[in-house]
Design an enzyme around this catalytic site. Sequence first.
Site, mmCIF file in Angstrom:
data_model
loop_
_atom_site.group_PDB
_atom_site.id
_atom_site.type_symbol
_atom_site.label_atom_id
_atom_site.label_comp_id
_atom_site.label_asym_id
_atom_site.label_seq_id
_atom_site.Cartn_x
_atom_site.Cartn_y
_atom_site.Cartn_z
ATOM 1 N N HIS A 88 -4.204 -41.771 -3.680
ATOM 2 C CA HIS A 88 -3.646 -42.137 -2.376
ATOM 3 C C HIS A 88 -4.545 -42.130 -1.132
ATOM 4 C CE1 HIS A 88 -2.094 -39.225 2.142
ATOM 5 N NE2 HIS A 88 -1.357 -40.982 1.492
ATOM 6 N N SER A 89 -4.955 -43.049 0.188
ATOM 7 C CA SER A 89 -5.776 -42.906 1.064
ATOM 8 C C SER A 89 -6.831 -43.103 0.245
ATOM 9 C CB SER A 89 -5.171 -41.632 1.733
ATOM 10 O OG SER A 89 -6.448 -42.029 2.808
ATOM 11 N N MET A 90 -8.047 -41.700 1.341
ATOM 12 C CA MET A 90 -9.689 -42.155 0.312
ATOM 13 C C MET A 90 -9.875 -41.865 -1.215
ATOM 14 S SD MET A 90 -11.335 -43.448 2.820
ATOM 15 C CE MET A 90 -12.576 -43.349 2.026
ATOM 16 N N LEU A 124 -1.756 -46.314 -2.636
ATOM 17 C CA LEU A 124 -0.785 -45.919 -1.439
ATOM 18 C C LEU A 124 -1.852 -45.862 -0.369
ATOM 19 C CD1 LEU A 124 0.786 -43.261 -3.207
ATOM 20 C CD2 LEU A 124 1.313 -45.650 -3.495
#
Length: 1057
Positions: A222-224, A249
Site C-alpha cells: 500500500h502506498s510507499m 495500492l
Amino acid sequence: MPHTPAKASRPVAPLAKDITPDSLVEGQSKRRTRIPSPWTCSPATVGATLLGFGLLFLMVQSFMTRQLDVKGCEMSYMRPAFAKFSDFDTEHTRFASKYSLYLYREGGIDEDIRVKGVPVLFIPGNAGSYKQVRPLAAEAAYHYVNNLRHDIGASKAGKRPLDFFSVDFNEDITAFHGQTLLDQAEYLNDAISFILSLYHTPSRSVRDSNLPDPASVIIVGHSMGGIVARTMLTMPNYQSNSINTIVTLSAPHARPPVSFDGDMVRTYRSINDYWRRSYSQKWAIDNPLWHVTLISIAGGGLDTVVSSDYASLASLVPETHGFTVFTSSIPNVWTGMDHLAITWCDQVRKSIVRALYDVIDVSRPTQTLPRAERMRGFKKWLLTGLEDIAEKSLPHKEAKTLLTLEDHSNAIVAQGERLVLRSLGQSAQKPKAYLLPVPPHSASHRSKFTLLTNEKLDAPGEHGRLEVLFCSIFPLQAGHSAALFSMNMDLSGDSTGSTRLACKNVASDTILLPASTRDSSQPFKSEQQPFSYLQYELEELADHQFVAVVDKAGEHSAGWVIAEFGATSDSQHHINFGLEHLLTTGLNVRLPAQRPLMVDIKVPALHSSLLAYKLHLGKRSCDMGELFAPLVRQYISNVHESKYFVNVKDANINLHGVAPYMPPPFLTKHTQNGLSLQIWTDPTCDSSVEVSLKVDILGSMGKLWMRYRLVFAAFPLLVVALVLRQQFRVYDETGIFMSFAEGLNECIYSSLPVALVALTCLSVALAGARHQTTKSAQDWLLLGANSTSTLFGISKNELLLGSDDTFFWFLVPLFGLMCIGICVAVNYMALAITSLFALLYSVVRPISSGTEDARRTPTAFAVTSTRQRVITTFILLSLVSTVIPYHFAYMVLCIVQIATCVRASRLAKDTRLDTNYNFSNYAHSILILMVWILPINLPVLLVWVRNLAVHWLTPFSSHHNILSIMPFILLVETLSTGRMIPRLQSRTRHATGTLLFLMASFAAIYGVTYAYVLHHFANALCAWLVFIHVDASSLSPKQITSMLETLDPDGKAKKRP
C-alpha cells in the site's frame, strides 16, 4: 522613498566597531526624521497580492467543492488475530529491534498459526500500520472457506489458503526519507527468507508433503509499500526469484511524492532506471524481472494524499508484464476511493482476493501460474473487458454444446436486422432460440457484434433465464458423434427434421456494466443486478455461422435483450479539434434516431489531467417504453481508467491522462488517444440524442492543486531570491539596505515581471520541443539516463511546470501571482511575530533614554564572548557530524535568527539609526529566506524524531554532512553579534547578484523535481555572505583593533539591548 544621505558637514553618530566606513554612505548613521516602515506596500504589490490570493482561493475552493467523485465504498468486517514471530531476531536481520513480522489469522475461521498455503506479504505505506492487512486477509480466509475448500476442481488447480504476513514498521515515515525506504527493503528481503523457511520446517507447516516448498512470496503493497516492494528486487540481499507477483495500492511509482530528501530522489531514480533497463533487454535471459508481474491499482480523484497520476506504470513496465487500473474501472467496484479506503473497501478487496486466488498454483515452486497466465487472471478480475488488451476466451474454447433445432420453427433474424426481446419467457416454446446469422467478413467494412441484457448469462450447466452461444453447423456424417459434447440442448421437440449446431458458450466473456434504469443513481449501488454485455469484432467470429440467443425463462419476466451486428464506422465518432475550439464552442454531437446500441466518441485533444468537463445528454421521450436509461463510460487507454455514469443527464468528467512531470510512456505502441465516451442508449426509441461537452473552468482550477502542490515550496524562493538580489544591489550602490517589503515593491515593477515572462516563453519552448523528441524520450527511458544521470541530466518533463502542452502557457504567471501573494503574506506574518516579540522584550527589558542608549549600535548584540560562540559552534558541528541530523540544527538556527530579528527590530525602533535599520532589514531578509527553506528540512527531521521515539539511534550518513549546515551556522552566529555585512563596491559585488539569480532560476526550473537542492543553494549563499563578513583583505589593522576593543578583558560584551 529612499533615504537621502546627509551632507558631510553634519555630525555623524559613532559607528559600530565592526562596521567599516566603506560600508556606509556619508552620514548614514544619523537619526532618521522619517522612519522607513518595513510594512510599506505599493499599489502594484497590493494588486498582485489580492489577485494571487483570489486565484489561490478559487483553486482551493474548486479542489474542495467542485468535480468531486462520489464515495461508494462499503465497510469491511473481520475478527483479526495476529501471531508475532519473536524468533525473527537479530540472527536473521539487523533491523529486528526496530521492525516486527506478523502472521494474520481470522478468528473463528482459521486460528492455527502454522503455515498451510501460499505466502502473501503485506507492506504498509508511509506511517502505515501492519494491521491494515486485516480486510484483505479476512476476505481471503472467508473466500477460501466458503467457495474453494470443498471445490474439487479448485483443489486440483492448486488453490490453497493464502497465508497473509504483515510487517510492523512502527509507522515509519517512508515518503520523506530515502534511507528509511532502503532499510525497509533490506528488512523485507530478510523477512522473505524467514517466511520461506517456515514452509521448510515440519513443526511450523501443515502443507501436504507432496507439494513443493514455496520458493517465492506474493507481495501486496500500500502506498510507499509498493515502492518498497519494487526496491526489494534491486537490493543486494534479494533472493533471486523470491518475488514474482506484486500488487500495489495507491503507490506513487512514477516519481517521488515529495522531493525534499536527496536520498529519496536518487533512490527513486535508481529503482526506476533498474526496472526500465531490465525490461529493455532484447532477450528474456538478460532480464532479471522477466518473471515479475506488477499490477498498480489507483483510487482516482478521491485520493488527495498521493496523486493517482503517479500510480501509472506506463513509463516503467510493458503491457506484457503489468498495467495500471483505477478502482472505478474494476467490475462490481465502479467507485473511486481515498488513500486509506483502498485498503479496507469491501468491493475492491473482494476483487483483489479473487484475482490472487486465480493466479496461485501450489503445485509449482513459485506458487503462482506462469507470467502470461497470471496477467490473464489479473485482466479478467481487474479490467472492464472493453480494453484493447482484454483477452477473449472464445478463440481458445472448444464447442461443448450441441444445439438441436427444428428446421422450420427456429427464429432466424434477417441479415442486418437487430434482435430485440423486450420480455423473456413470452414464447410458447420454452426454451426458445433466436439465431443471428454472422455476416460475411469484409476487409473494407469492419463490423462488430454487440449484445446487452439485464439478465445474467448462463454458463454451461446453469439454469438461468438466458444463454448465448456462438455456433457452427454440425453435419450429420459418419464418425461424428453427439457424445463429443458435454451439453446437449435439444429444442426440436418431436420433429424429424432438425438442424444441429456445435456451439460455444460465451458466458466467460461477459462484460459487466452497472445497471442503468430510471431509478439508478450511482454505478456502485448494489440494489440492481449488473447488465451483461458482449462485444466482439467480426474477425473473432470468423469460425461461426450463427449467434444463438436462448430464452430459457419458464415464465414471463422483466428480462430484455438487444443484440445486433453493425458497422464499426457507425459506432465510432472521431472528433478532431483542439482545446481552443472546445473552450470557445464546446463539443456538440447529435446521435441520430437510427443509431447502434453503443456509440464511442473519441476526442484525442482531451488528454490532459488538468482539465475537467461538463457532459450533458439531451434525449426525447421514448414512445415504446425505454428498456434502459442512458449509460456512459468515460475512459482513457494509457492507464486503464474508466468511470461509469448511470441514468445520465448531466455528469462531471475528469481524468488522469497526461499529467505534469510524468515521464513519457515506456516502449509505447500507440499514440495518446485522449478522452473517449462510450454511450449505451436504447436504440428502440425512435428519437435522437444530443451530446454536449464543455470545459468546466472553475472545476479545472481544483485539478491544479494535486499536480502542483510542490510549486508552492519552490516558486516562492524565486521571489525571495530576486528580492534579496535587489536589496543587495541597492545596498552596494547606496549603502541603504531596504526592507524586504520595499525590495518586493521594486521587484514587482522590474525583475519579477521579466522573470515570469521569460519563464513563460521557456515553458512554451520546452512544450514545443517535447512534441519533436519522442525518439529521444524513448532513448532516455531505455538508457535510464545513465549517460547523464547527474543533476542536470534530466528529462524535459522534469523542468519548470512539467507540461508538454503549449496550451497551458498561462500556468507560469498564474502560479507566479499566487506565490507573490504568499510571499507578501509570509513577510508580514514574520514582521508581526518579530514586532510582537520585540514589544514584549522591551517590556521585560526597558531602555532608559540616556545618551549612551541613543548611540546604541548593533555591536551591542554581542551577548556572549567570542570564545563562547566558538565553543558553541564547535559543539553544534560535532553533534551534527555524529548524532543529530543537520536538519535539526537548521531548525535551531531559525529560532536563533528569530531572536536576532526581534532584538534588531527593537534596537532600530529605539535608536532610529540608519545602521540599525540596515541591520534589522538584513537580518529579517535572511530570516525570510530561512523560513522558505525550513519546509524542505522538516520532513527528514520528523523521520529522525520518529526514530528516537522507537529507540532507533543508528545515524544516517547523508544527514551528518557538516558542510551542509556550517555556512548557515556561521552566518547566524555572525548576525547574532549584530555585525552588518560590509558593502561591496568592487566587481565582486556582482557575485552576490549572480548567485541569487542562479538560485532563483533553479527554484523555478528545477525546484519542483529537486527541491532538496534549494537548501544547498541557500547554504552556498550563506557561505558567500560569511566570506564577505570575514574577508580579511577588507579589514585594516586599525579596524581589527577597534573590533577587539569592544570586548572587556573578561571576554564579555560591554552592552546588550
